[in-house]
Design a protein around this motif. Structure first.
Motif, PDB file in Angstrom:
ATOM      1  N   LYS A 131      60.565   1.128  26.910  1.00  0.00           N
ATOM      2  CA  LYS A 131      60.655   0.606  28.269  1.00  0.00           C
ATOM      3  C   LYS A 131      61.630  -0.564  28.296  1.00  0.00           C
ATOM      4  CE  LYS A 131      56.019   1.909  29.814  1.00  0.00           C
ATOM      5  NZ  LYS A 131      54.737   1.410  30.386  1.00  0.00           N
ATOM      6  N   ARG A 132      62.381  -0.658  29.361  1.00  0.00           N
ATOM      7  CA  ARG A 132      63.312  -1.774  29.515  1.00  0.00           C
ATOM      8  C   ARG A 132      62.572  -2.987  30.068  1.00  0.00           C
ATOM      9  NH1 ARG A 132      68.257  -1.374  32.853  1.00  0.00           N
ATOM     10  NH2 ARG A 132      69.119  -2.888  31.392  1.00  0.00           N
ATOM     11  N   GLN A 133      62.910  -4.141  29.531  1.00  0.00           N
ATOM     12  CA  GLN A 133      62.322  -5.385  29.993  1.00  0.00           C
ATOM     13  C   GLN A 133      63.424  -6.390  30.235  1.00  0.00           C
ATOM     14  OE1 GLN A 133      58.989  -6.018  30.712  1.00  0.00           O
ATOM     15  NE2 GLN A 133      59.877  -7.880  31.593  1.00  0.00           N
ATOM     16  N   HIS A 134      63.596  -6.793  31.480  1.00  0.00           N
ATOM     17  CA  HIS A 134      64.618  -7.778  31.807  1.00  0.00           C
ATOM     18  C   HIS A 134      64.349  -9.064  31.035  1.00  0.00           C
ATOM     19  CE1 HIS A 134      66.876 -10.721  34.276  1.00  0.00           C
ATOM     20  NE2 HIS A 134      67.641  -9.693  34.588  1.00  0.00           N
ATOM     21  N   PRO A 135      65.379  -9.743  30.513  1.00  0.00           N
ATOM     22  CA  PRO A 135      65.168 -10.997  29.780  1.00  0.00           C
ATOM     23  C   PRO A 135      64.241 -11.933  30.542  1.00  0.00           C
ATOM     24  CG  PRO A 135      67.464 -10.360  29.664  1.00  0.00           C
ATOM     25  CD  PRO A 135      66.806  -9.384  30.587  1.00  0.00           C
ATOM     26  N   ASP A 136      63.162 -12.371  29.876  1.00  0.00           N
ATOM     27  CA  ASP A 136      62.115 -13.114  30.575  1.00  0.00           C
ATOM     28  C   ASP A 136      62.507 -14.540  30.931  1.00  0.00           C
ATOM     29  OD1 ASP A 136      62.086 -14.277  28.086  1.00  0.00           O
ATOM     30  OD2 ASP A 136      60.077 -13.613  27.548  1.00  0.00           O
ATOM     31  N   TYR A 137      63.679 -14.999  30.478  1.00  0.00           N
ATOM     32  CA  TYR A 137      64.102 -16.351  30.818  1.00  0.00           C
ATOM     33  C   TYR A 137      64.896 -16.396  32.127  1.00  0.00           C
ATOM     34  CZ  TYR A 137      68.082 -14.451  28.179  1.00  0.00           C
ATOM     35  OH  TYR A 137      69.093 -13.648  27.700  1.00  0.00           O
ATOM     36  N   LEU A 138      65.059 -15.236  32.779  1.00  0.00           N
ATOM     37  CA  LEU A 138      65.773 -15.176  34.051  1.00  0.00           C
ATOM     38  C   LEU A 138      65.033 -14.262  35.023  1.00  0.00           C
ATOM     39  CD1 LEU A 138      69.490 -14.709  32.882  1.00  0.00           C
ATOM     40  CD2 LEU A 138      68.458 -16.816  33.727  1.00  0.00           C
ATOM     41  N   ILE A 139      65.042 -14.626  36.293  1.00  0.00           N
ATOM     42  CA  ILE A 139      64.508 -13.770  37.348  1.00  0.00           C
ATOM     43  C   ILE A 139      65.669 -12.950  37.904  1.00  0.00           C
ATOM     44  CG2 ILE A 139      63.423 -13.715  39.638  1.00  0.00           C
ATOM     45  CD1 ILE A 139      62.187 -16.452  38.944  1.00  0.00           C
ATOM     46  N   PRO A 140      65.558 -11.621  37.939  1.00  0.00           N
ATOM     47  CA  PRO A 140      66.690 -10.809  38.406  1.00  0.00           C
ATOM     48  C   PRO A 140      66.962 -10.942  39.900  1.00  0.00           C
ATOM     49  CG  PRO A 140      64.786  -9.418  37.962  1.00  0.00           C
ATOM     50  CD  PRO A 140      64.430 -10.791  37.482  1.00  0.00           C
ATOM     51  N   PHE A 141      68.241 -11.073  40.233  1.00  0.00           N
ATOM     52  CA  PHE A 141      68.706 -11.098  41.618  1.00  0.00           C
ATOM     53  C   PHE A 141      69.824 -10.072  41.752  1.00  0.00           C
ATOM     54  CE2 PHE A 141      66.501 -15.074  41.610  1.00  0.00           C
ATOM     55  CZ  PHE A 141      66.246 -15.398  42.935  1.00  0.00           C
ATOM     56  N   GLY A 142      69.919  -9.476  42.939  1.00  0.00           N
ATOM     57  CA  GLY A 142      70.972  -8.501  43.173  1.00  0.00           C
ATOM     58  C   GLY A 142      71.777  -8.813  44.412  1.00  0.00           C
ATOM     59  N   GLY A 143      72.924  -8.156  44.551  1.00  0.00           N
ATOM     60  CA  GLY A 143      73.763  -8.345  45.729  1.00  0.00           C
ATOM     61  C   GLY A 143      75.159  -7.819  45.505  1.00  0.00           C
ATOM     62  N   GLU A 144      76.055  -8.127  46.431  1.00  0.00           N
ATOM     63  CA  GLU A 144      77.455  -7.724  46.296  1.00  0.00           C
ATOM     64  C   GLU A 144      78.073  -8.343  45.040  1.00  0.00           C
ATOM     65  OE1 GLU A 144      79.514  -5.848  48.084  1.00  0.00           O
ATOM     66  OE2 GLU A 144      78.325  -5.376  49.862  1.00  0.00           O
ATOM     67  N   PHE A 145      79.009  -7.625  44.437  1.00  0.00           N
ATOM     68  CA  PHE A 145      79.693  -8.083  43.229  1.00  0.00           C
ATOM     69  C   PHE A 145      80.647  -9.227  43.511  1.00  0.00           C
ATOM     70  CE2 PHE A 145      83.021  -6.749  39.861  1.00  0.00           C
ATOM     71  CZ  PHE A 145      82.484  -7.617  38.930  1.00  0.00           C
ATOM     72  N   TRP A 146      81.194  -9.286  44.724  1.00  0.00           N
ATOM     73  CA  TRP A 146      82.284 -10.216  45.036  1.00  0.00           C
ATOM     74  C   TRP A 146      81.751 -11.595  45.366  1.00  0.00           C
ATOM     75  CZ3 TRP A 146      85.546  -7.119  43.137  1.00  0.00           C
ATOM     76  CH2 TRP A 146      85.373  -5.739  43.311  1.00  0.00           C
ATOM     77  N   TRP A 147      82.471 -12.637  44.908  1.00  0.00           N
ATOM     78  CA  TRP A 147      81.965 -13.998  45.045  1.00  0.00           C
ATOM     79  C   TRP A 147      83.093 -15.021  45.105  1.00  0.00           C
ATOM     80  CZ3 TRP A 147      84.244 -15.545  40.672  1.00  0.00           C
ATOM     81  CH2 TRP A 147      84.199 -14.728  39.543  1.00  0.00           C
TER      82      TRP A 147
END
Length: 255
Positions: A131-147
């Motif tokens: 099972k994949r587990q996102h690194p526990d030291y970060l909360i995942p956020f998503g959105g557009e790639f451009w910044w």
């Protein structure tokens, strides 16, 4: 790595950008670094853009917490729980290990429809992969790639990645990692007061498919409304050079 090695929705896109960032910010360590696509175009003058950023000293990047992302399937959780299985240049299946549900069934149907040769690999992921587990030291956020990010923000991110190479390794298996990679880093490493949930550009997602709707000269009234918006510095998606000429002419007339 050459541009030919970069595939849509793959980790190579992120790796190329990260590799270029040190050079980019070295030229202006106290300024901004702006990521533009090949179909982005500035709709304000250089003077306006410079003044705007000086008066709005934030890091501009979209971000919604996963798995609560409105508009994404399952709130975006499949980006953190599934393995990416590439079926073609522009098609990727997302397989979640040890999950026998409707979501995985849809992905297996996609495999059968678009690349049945990958069916055995999909079964391996389902039955044998951990099972994949996102690194526990970060909360995942998503959105557009451009910044539009401050150079000092970029430097902090680069320092963080040097200390946490596992973060990039984790995203080797993420479906379209560019939609979560920088977003997660910025929204975890910086105070919310330093961030604006914006990319400072006009984007129209009402079209079909995986790309925004093209901006054309068929609706110049809409284009002029975009040009007049004070908080929109760039526009995408522009693939017709005549639109660029129209924008340049408009900016010259309204200096």
């Amino acid at each position: 790595m050459s541009y030919k090695d970069v595939t849509w929705g793959g980790i190579e896109m992120v790796e190329v950008i990260v590799s270029l960032l040190p050079k980019a910010i070295s030229q202006n360590p106290n300024g901004y670094c702006i990521l533009l696509s090949e179909s982005d175009y500035p709709i304000k003058t250089n003077k306006y853009i410079k003044s705007y950023l000086e008066n709005n000293p934030y890091n501009f990047i979209f971000g919604q917490q996963i798995p609560y992302y409105k508009g994404w399937i399952e709130g975006g959780r499949r980006k953190t729980k599934c393995y990416a299985l590439r079926l073609s240049n522009e098609r990727i299946a997302s397989i979640e290990p040890h999950k026998f549900n409707l979501s995985n069934l849809r992905q297996f149907l996609k495999v059968i429809l678009y690349n049945h040769h990958k069916f055995r690999k999909a079964l391996q992921i389902l039955y044998k992969y951990p099972k994949r587990q996102h690194p526990d030291y970060l909360i995942p956020f998503g959105g557009e790639f451009w910044w539009v990010l401050k150079s000092e923000c970029i430097q902090i991110i680069l320092n963080f990645l040097n200390k946490h190479p596992d973060f990039i390794e984790y995203h080797q298996n993420t479906v379209i990692p560019d939609e979560i990679f920088m977003n997660t880093l910025v929204y975890n490493l910086f105070d919310p007061k330093e961030i604006k949930n914006s990319a400072l550009r006009y984007i129209n997602w009402t079209g079909k498919g995986n790309s925004p709707k093209d901006i054309t000269l068929k609706n110049t009234a809409l284009l002029e409304r975009i040009l007049q918006s004070p908080d929109v510095l760039f526009a995408r998606k522009i693939t017709d050079i005549s639109v660029c000429y129209y924008i340049d002419k408009y900016l010259n007339q309204h200096k």
